[in-house]
Design a protein around this motif. Structure first.
Motif, mmCIF file in Angstrom:
data_model
loop_
_atom_site.group_PDB
_atom_site.id
_atom_site.type_symbol
_atom_site.label_atom_id
_atom_site.label_comp_id
_atom_site.label_asym_id
_atom_site.label_seq_id
_atom_site.Cartn_x
_atom_site.Cartn_y
_atom_site.Cartn_z
ATOM 1 N N ILE A 1 0.858 -1.182 0.000
ATOM 2 C CA ILE A 1 0.000 0.000 0.000
ATOM 3 C C ILE A 1 0.893 1.230 0.000
ATOM 4 O O ILE A 1 1.784 1.363 0.836
ATOM 5 C CB ILE A 1 -0.930 0.032 1.227
ATOM 6 N N PHE A 2 0.643 2.115 -0.944
ATOM 7 C CA PHE A 2 1.368 3.369 -1.046
ATOM 8 C C PHE A 2 0.372 4.505 -0.899
ATOM 9 O O PHE A 2 -0.835 4.317 -1.080
ATOM 10 C CB PHE A 2 2.090 3.463 -2.397
ATOM 11 N N ALA A 3 0.877 5.680 -0.588
ATOM 12 C CA ALA A 3 -0.004 6.830 -0.431
ATOM 13 C C ALA A 3 0.652 8.062 -1.017
ATOM 14 O O ALA A 3 1.882 8.191 -1.034
ATOM 15 C CB ALA A 3 -0.322 7.058 1.049
ATOM 16 N N VAL A 4 -0.187 8.953 -1.493
ATOM 17 C CA VAL A 4 0.243 10.235 -2.024
ATOM 18 C C VAL A 4 -0.694 11.290 -1.444
ATOM 19 O O VAL A 4 -1.890 11.039 -1.286
ATOM 20 C CB VAL A 4 0.228 10.212 -3.579
ATOM 21 N N VAL B 1 1.718 1.695 5.407
ATOM 22 C CA VAL B 1 1.455 2.509 4.222
ATOM 23 C C VAL B 1 2.710 3.324 3.965
ATOM 24 O O VAL B 1 3.170 4.055 4.843
ATOM 25 C CB VAL B 1 0.260 3.459 4.450
ATOM 26 N N THR B 2 3.275 3.190 2.773
ATOM 27 C CA THR B 2 4.468 3.936 2.400
ATOM 28 C C THR B 2 4.037 5.207 1.680
ATOM 29 O O THR B 2 3.412 5.146 0.615
ATOM 30 C CB THR B 2 5.372 3.090 1.479
ATOM 31 N N VAL B 3 4.355 6.351 2.270
ATOM 32 C CA VAL B 3 4.025 7.637 1.662
ATOM 33 C C VAL B 3 5.186 8.015 0.750
ATOM 34 O O VAL B 3 6.334 8.095 1.188
ATOM 35 C CB VAL B 3 3.768 8.718 2.728
ATOM 36 N N VAL B 4 4.863 8.223 -0.522
ATOM 37 C CA VAL B 4 5.874 8.394 -1.559
ATOM 38 C C VAL B 4 5.870 9.817 -2.101
ATOM 39 O O VAL B 4 4.813 10.427 -2.272
ATOM 40 C CB VAL B 4 5.595 7.399 -2.713
ATOM 41 N N ASP B 5 7.063 10.323 -2.404
ATOM 42 C CA ASP B 5 7.219 11.578 -3.131
ATOM 43 C C ASP B 5 7.472 11.186 -4.586
ATOM 44 O O ASP B 5 8.581 10.813 -4.956
ATOM 45 C CB ASP B 5 8.384 12.387 -2.571
#
Length: 149
Positions: free
Chosen positions: A16-19, A134-138
Motif C-alpha cells: 500500500i502506497f499513499a500520495v 502505508v508507504t508515503v511516496v514523493d
C-alpha cells in the motif's frame, strides 16, 4: 480538533502506497497509451487528458516488480507535481486505488536507514492504515528522470 493530512492510498501487488490528496489531479480508468520510442521500460507512453498530453509510468515496473495486464481495478492516477507556478502532470498506473483517508494516529515515521547504507529518497515516511503499513511516496523524486525539465 487537530486536522490530519489526507492521502490517496494505492495498491501495487500486496503493498500500500499513499500520495497526498493535494497532488492528485484525478483518477482515471485505463486509457489507450501511446508508446514512446526508446523510452525507459517504466515509461509506458502518453495519454490525452482533456487535451493535455500526460506521460504515464507503470508503478509496478518503477518498483522493480513484474509487469501485469490491466484488470478492472487498474487505474491511472494523474498527479500534479512541482509548484503551483510550474506544475508538471504525470500519470501513474497502479493496480488499484483504495480510498482517500488519514493515516492512523495522523502520524508518520521517517523512512528506515540501515547503517547509512540504504535510504530511499523517494519515501517521505511510513504510516499505518487499519494496522497495515502505508508507504508515503514523493513521486517527484521517485520518477524524477521521466518529467521534463
Amino acid at each position: 480538533m487537530t486536522e490530519h493530512a489526507q492521502f490517496v492510498t494505492l495498491g501495487v501487488a500486496d503493498e500500500i502506497f499513499a500520495v497526498p490528496v493535494g497532488s492528485v489531479q484525478e483518477i482515471l480508468e485505463t486509457l489507450p497509451i501511446t508508446p514512446l520510442p526508446q523510452a525507459p521500460a517504466n515509461l509506458l507512453g502518453m495519454v490525452d487528458v482533456r487535451g493535455q498530453t500526460v506521460p504515464v509510468v507503470d508503478l509496478r515496473l518503477t518498483l522493480g516488480l513484474p509487469a501485469r495486464e490491466d484488470t478492472q481495478s487498474t487505474r491511472i492516477v494523474v498527479l500534479s507535481l512541482g509548484g503551483p507556478s510550474s506544475p508538471q502532470h504525470l500519470g501513474v498506473r497502479t493496480d488499484r486505488v483504495f480510498e482517500v483517508t488519514e493515516l492512523d494516529d495522523g502520524e508518520m515515521e521517517p523512512p528506515a536507514t540501515l547503517n547509512g547504507q540504504w535510504t530511499n529518497h523517494s519515501i517521505v515516511g511510513i504510516g499505518r492504515r487499519k494496522g497495515a503499513f502505508v508507504t508515503v511516496v514523493d513521486f517527484s523524486r521517485m520518477i524524477g528522470g521521466v518529467l521534463p525539465r
